[in-house]
Each structure stands twice: as structure tokens, then as C-alpha cells.
Write an enzyme that holds these catalytic residues in place. Structure first.
Site, PDB file in Angstrom:
ATOM      1  N   PHE A  85      29.700 -95.944  76.156  1.00  0.00           N
ATOM      2  CA  PHE A  85      30.558 -96.288  74.905  1.00  0.00           C
ATOM      3  C   PHE A  85      30.885 -95.232  74.074  1.00  0.00           C
ATOM      4  O   PHE A  85      30.076 -94.585  73.392  1.00  0.00           O
ATOM      5  CB  PHE A  85      30.004 -97.694  74.274  1.00  0.00           C
ATOM      6  CG  PHE A  85      29.234 -98.445  74.886  1.00  0.00           C
ATOM      7  CD1 PHE A  85      27.919 -98.544  75.132  1.00  0.00           C
ATOM      8  CD2 PHE A  85      30.038 -99.225  76.126  1.00  0.00           C
ATOM      9  CE1 PHE A  85      27.280 -99.421  76.170  1.00  0.00           C
ATOM     10  CE2 PHE A  85      29.434 -99.937  76.888  1.00  0.00           C
ATOM     11  CZ  PHE A  85      28.031-100.051  76.882  1.00  0.00           C
ATOM     12  N   ASP A 144      31.270 -93.350  71.277  1.00  0.00           N
ATOM     13  CA  ASP A 144      31.172 -93.414  69.925  1.00  0.00           C
ATOM     14  C   ASP A 144      30.846 -92.069  69.161  1.00  0.00           C
ATOM     15  O   ASP A 144      31.535 -91.205  70.019  1.00  0.00           O
ATOM     16  CB  ASP A 144      29.844 -94.190  69.754  1.00  0.00           C
ATOM     17  CG  ASP A 144      28.596 -93.439  69.990  1.00  0.00           C
ATOM     18  OD1 ASP A 144      27.535 -93.404  69.280  1.00  0.00           O
ATOM     19  OD2 ASP A 144      28.789 -92.580  71.244  1.00  0.00           O
TER      20      ASP A 144
HETATM   21  N1  LIG Z   1      27.219 -95.589  72.617  1.00  0.00           N
HETATM   22  C1  LIG Z   1      26.581 -96.386  71.820  1.00  0.00           C
HETATM   23  N2  LIG Z   1      27.160 -96.525  70.517  1.00  0.00           N
HETATM   24  C2  LIG Z   1      26.519 -97.323  69.840  1.00  0.00           C
HETATM   25  C3  LIG Z   1      25.471 -98.177  70.211  1.00  0.00           C
HETATM   26  C4  LIG Z   1      25.177 -99.070  69.122  1.00  0.00           C
HETATM   27  C5  LIG Z   1      23.959 -99.898  69.078  1.00  0.00           C
HETATM   28  N3  LIG Z   1      23.831-100.684  70.106  1.00  0.00           N
HETATM   29  C6  LIG Z   1      22.376-101.260  70.309  1.00  0.00           C
HETATM   30  C7  LIG Z   1      22.418-101.990  71.272  1.00  0.00           C
HETATM   31  C8  LIG Z   1      21.761-101.770  72.363  1.00  0.00           C
HETATM   32  C9  LIG Z   1      21.152-100.540  71.942  1.00  0.00           C
HETATM   33  O1  LIG Z   1      19.918-100.563  72.335  1.00  0.00           O
HETATM   34  C10 LIG Z   1      21.404-100.382  70.527  1.00  0.00           C
HETATM   35  O2  LIG Z   1      20.123-100.808  69.759  1.00  0.00           O
HETATM   36  C11 LIG Z   1      26.277 -98.678  68.104  1.00  0.00           C
HETATM   37  N4  LIG Z   1      27.029 -97.869  68.350  1.00  0.00           N
HETATM   38  C12 LIG Z   1      27.852 -96.994  67.859  1.00  0.00           C
HETATM   39  O3  LIG Z   1      27.593 -96.069  67.233  1.00  0.00           O
HETATM   40  C13 LIG Z   1      27.963 -95.684  66.089  1.00  0.00           C
HETATM   41  C14 LIG Z   1      26.857 -95.974  64.929  1.00  0.00           C
HETATM   42  O4  LIG Z   1      26.145 -94.975  64.657  1.00  0.00           O
HETATM   43  P1  LIG Z   1      24.984 -94.893  63.454  1.00  0.00           P
HETATM   44  O5  LIG Z   1      26.128 -94.790  62.350  1.00  0.00           O
HETATM   45  O6  LIG Z   1      24.232 -93.835  63.691  1.00  0.00           O
HETATM   46  O7  LIG Z   1      24.266 -96.395  63.758  1.00  0.00           O
HETATM   47  C15 LIG Z   1      29.107 -96.628  65.874  1.00  0.00           C
HETATM   48  O8  LIG Z   1      30.160 -96.007  66.562  1.00  0.00           O
HETATM   49  C16 LIG Z   1      28.778 -97.754  66.821  1.00  0.00           C
HETATM   50  O9  LIG Z   1      29.725 -98.516  67.541  1.00  0.00           O
HETATM   51  C17 LIG Z   1      25.057 -98.057  71.311  1.00  0.00           C
HETATM   52  O10 LIG Z   1      24.189 -98.767  71.915  1.00  0.00           O
HETATM   53  N5  LIG Z   1      25.654 -97.086  72.263  1.00  0.00           N
END
Ligand SMILES: Nc1nc2c(c(CN[C@H]3C=C[C@H](O)[C@@H]3O)cn2[C@@H]2O[C@H](COP(=O)(O)O)[C@@H](O)[C@H]2O)c(=O)[nH]1
Length: 367
Positions: free
Chosen positions: A268, A270
Site C-alpha cells: 500500500f 503510503d
Molecule cells: N503501507 C502501509 N501503510 C499503512 C499501514 C497502516 C496500518 N495498518 C495496520 C494493519 C495491519 C498492520 O499490521 C498495521 O498495524 C497505516 N498505513 C498508512 O501509513 C500512514 C500512517 O503512518 P503513521 O502516521 O506513521 O501512522 C498513512 O498513509 C496510513 O494510511 C500498513 O499496514 N501498511
């Protein structure tokens, strides 16, 4: 006639024709999101980001070892304190609401002054601030995961929503106005087309992850994460994909999380995962781009630099996945689990103060 002389395709064609079927009516092609092709096109046409094959191969082994050690799998998702535990339609609604609003949490202020949500005696920031705000609203009796509620502007006023996302600091939730617009839009569309139930939309996708991603992008402008890059339309679909991935992980590939093509979902794109991929030297920036990010300057949404960053992370995680598969053919690890592991590891590294490049600063509803 030996069996291997028999033309099985011809036989099947003739059987179909004789049975009155239409052998020329090919089975419908499986739905494709074209996110991976978009990422590869972006990387092939990038001049500010370089992927290091040697570092990617080294990282793949490190990531595989780390995931094995932590027994990283779909079950990890539910172990997070704030994630919903019930395996039912209420959790489907929670996940839809969460990933409808899962974007742009970063703040210009120092850690202690940025937007935070107080819940269960803790201050939550970033992605967890959103999850905490939703859980807190439900505890306060506000039906914040109900599309009927979002669509009812008398009951669900902007003031009620401002209170749902109220901050424990002086900074309000970033892009609150855009988040309210997303809720209103999604409420209207779900009520008009799916009787107000996202579970109906999951059913229409007929257990195809790609079909559900495409339906989200088709039906909801706020999920349509598509952009123009070097004269081509590129699909990123970050929130649509993470929504499907969260369903799959939460329900352990069962029930509302059953998708026969789940391995077609990419990582994803991000702003958090690029940070750890850069710290592993898998992706390297041109001096100009690196200085821009280090100086914490904004990068416009849809700009070449931003799309190069997003495409590079998707393609790098795909290369890591392929390298893990090459080293460990028996492994069931897919891009989703690698991504979840990288995100959680990046958050842990941030928590313990590991020195890494800042995340890039792009304000958008896409991530
Ligand atoms: N690629 C990717 N991006 C993710 C997540 C997650 C949370 N997923 C949960 C579910 C299963 C996993 O184990 C995680 O516990 C949030 N984001 C993105 O990151 C940014 C937030 O960052 P910060 O402000 O530092 O919290 C924001 O763009 C948000 O959309 C992910 O998993 N993968």
C-alpha cells in the site's frame, strides 16, 4: 493412440460445441487492478529514484527471517490492541470506515504537539489516532461506522464529527474537512447502491479481491487513486487495496475475508513504508529529491516525484516478495504481509528513535 497424442483442448472444444454450449464464448477474463503494471511503468520511467537490487535481495532475507521469528501472518492483525476483535458485520463496517479515512495523519508540529487522540488512558498518534477515535466514538454511543448515520446530516452534524475526532492537543485532525466529505460521499453511495451495507458490496465481488478494489474505485471518487504519469494513467488504489487486505487479515482468509485472488493485492503506497525501504537502501533518491525530503518541503499530490516514490515502493516490495519466493518456494508470504511487517517495523523503529529520513510530505486523501 497414446494419451499424450490426444488434443485435450480440441476435445473440450468439441464437447462444448456438441453440448449446445458456445465454445467461442471464452470465460470472462479475471479482473485486474493494473497496479503492479503501473508501478513497473513508473519505475522504468523514473529519474529521481533508483532501486538497488543487491540491497533488495539482502533485505528480502532479513525481512523473511524477521517475519518467521515473529510468526507474522494474518493473525497478527487482530493482536493490535485497538483493532476490532469480533468476526462479524460490525467489524466489516469498522474496517470500511477506518480505511475510508486512513490517510494523511502526519503533522508539521513536534511529536508532543501534533494531533493525538486520548483513549484508554493513552495518547494515540498517526494511523492509531484514527482507530482510537472510532473506538472512542462507539464507546460513547455514536454509530460512527454506520453509513446511514453519515448520510443523515441532521443527526450526524459536522460538530458531532468534529467531536468524534477531537484532539488531545491544540492541533485538530489533519484534513478533517476532507474526511467529513469522504464520510458524506460514502454514506450516500452505500445507501443508494448497497442498501447501506458494505457487506453487500463484498458479496457482489464474488470473493475476488481485484473485483472489490475495482468496484471501490468505480463507485467512490474518494477511493479512485489514479493519476497521470509520463503520458500514462497509473493505478495505485492504496486505500481500496488496504481495505481488502484488512478484511482478509482480520477474518483470517475466511468469511468476509475470503478472496481467491488475494495474492494479486500489492503493498500500500503510503508515506511510512518508503522511510524503512530507504533506510534499508532498497530505494535511493537523487540528491535533489533527498535534500527536498530532508528539508521537510512539501511535494504536490500527483507530481512526478510523488508518483515515483509511490511506484518505487510498490515495485520494491514486489521484488522483495519474488526474492523471498525464490529463496523459500514453500513460503506463503505475500505483498500484504510483507507490507504490514514493514509498516509495523517502521513504527517500532520510529518509537525507539532510530535515525531515518523523514517521511515525504504530501497532503492528499489517497494515503
Ligand atoms: N503501507 C502501509 N501503510 C499503512 C499501514 C497502516 C496500518 N495498518 C495496520 C494493519 C495491519 C498492520 O499490521 C498495521 O498495524 C497505516 N498505513 C498508512 O501509513 C500512514 C500512517 O503512518 P503513521 O502516521 O506513521 O501512522 C498513512 O498513509 C496510513 O494510511 C500498513 O499496514 N501498511
Amino acid at each position: 493412440m497414446a494419451d499424450n497424442d490426444v488434443d485435450h483442448d480440441l476435445l473440450a472444444f468439441m464437447r462444448e460445441a456438441l453440448s449446445g454450449g458456445n465454445p467461442l464464448k471464452a470465460a470472462p477474463a479475471p479482473p485486474k487492478t493494473h497496479v503492479l503494471e503501473s508501478a513497473q511503468y513508473i519505475v522504468d520511467n523514473s529519474i529521481d529514484i533508483f532501486l538497488s537490487r543487491d540491497h533488495i535481495m539482502a533485505a528480502a532475507q532479513k525481512i523473511f527471517t524477521g517475519m518467521k521469528k515473529n510468526e507474522y501472518g494474518t493473525g497478527t492483525w487482530s493482536t493490535h490492541e485497538l483493532h476490532p476483535k469480533a468476526k462479524d458485520a460490525s467489524t466489516v463496517d469498522f474496517i470500511f470506515t477506518m480505511d475510508l479515512l486512513n490517510f494523511s495523519f502526519w503533522s508539521d508540529l513536534p511529536e508532543k504537539e501534533g494531533y493525538a487522540v486520548e483513549y484508554k488512558g493513552k495518547r494515540w498518534t498517526g494511523y492509531w489516532s484514527l482507530v482510537a477515535a472510532l473506538q472512542r466514538a462507539l464507546d460513547e454511543g455514536i454509530p460512527i461506522t454506520s453509513p446511514y448515520f453519515w448520510a443523515d446530516s441532521e443527526l450526524c452534524t459536522d460538530d458531532v464529527l468534529r467531536s468524534v475526532f477531537r484532539s488531545a492537543t491544540d492541533e485538530e485532525m489533519p484534513m478533517l474537512k476532507e474526511r467529513i466529505e469522504c464520510l458524506r460521499e460514502a454514506g450516500e453511495i452505500l445507501c443508494e447502491r448497497y442498501d447501506g451495507k458494505f457487506t453487500n458490496m463484498i458479496e457482489c465481488a464474488d470473493q475476488s479481491a481485484a473485483a472489490l478494489v475495482l468496484a471501490l474505485a468505480d463507485d467512490f471518487p474518494c477511493f479512485r487513486d489514479e493519476h497521470d504519469f509520463e503520458r500514462r494513467r497509473v493505478n495505485i488504489y492504496k486505500r481500496a487495496q488496504i481495505l481488502v487486505a484488512d478484511l482478509w487479515a482480520c477474518f483470517d482468509g475466511e468469511s468476509y475475508g475470503t478472496f481467491h485472488d488475494i495474492d494479486n493485492i500489492t503493498m500500500f503506497a503510503d508515506y511510512r513504508v518508503p522511510v524503512i525501504l530507504h533506510s534499508l537502501h532498497c530505494i535511493q533518491y537523487s540528491p535533489k529529491l533527498e535534500a527536498h525530503i530532508k528539508d521537510k518541503k512539501d511535494i504536490p499530490s500527483g507530481s512526478s516525484w510523488e508518483l515515483q516514490l509511490r511506484g518505487a515502493t510498490i515495485w520494491t516490495v514486489e521484488c522483495i516478495r519474488r526474492e523471498i519466493k525464490r529463496l523459500h518456494p514453500e513460503s506463503k508470504i505475500n505483498a500484504i504481509l510483507i507490507d504490514f511487517y514493514l509498516y509495523d517495523t517502521a513504527k517500532e523503529m520510529q518509537r525507539i528513535g532510530v535515525d531515518m529520513i523523514p517521511q515525504h510530505r504530501c497532503r492528499s486523501i489517497w494515503y
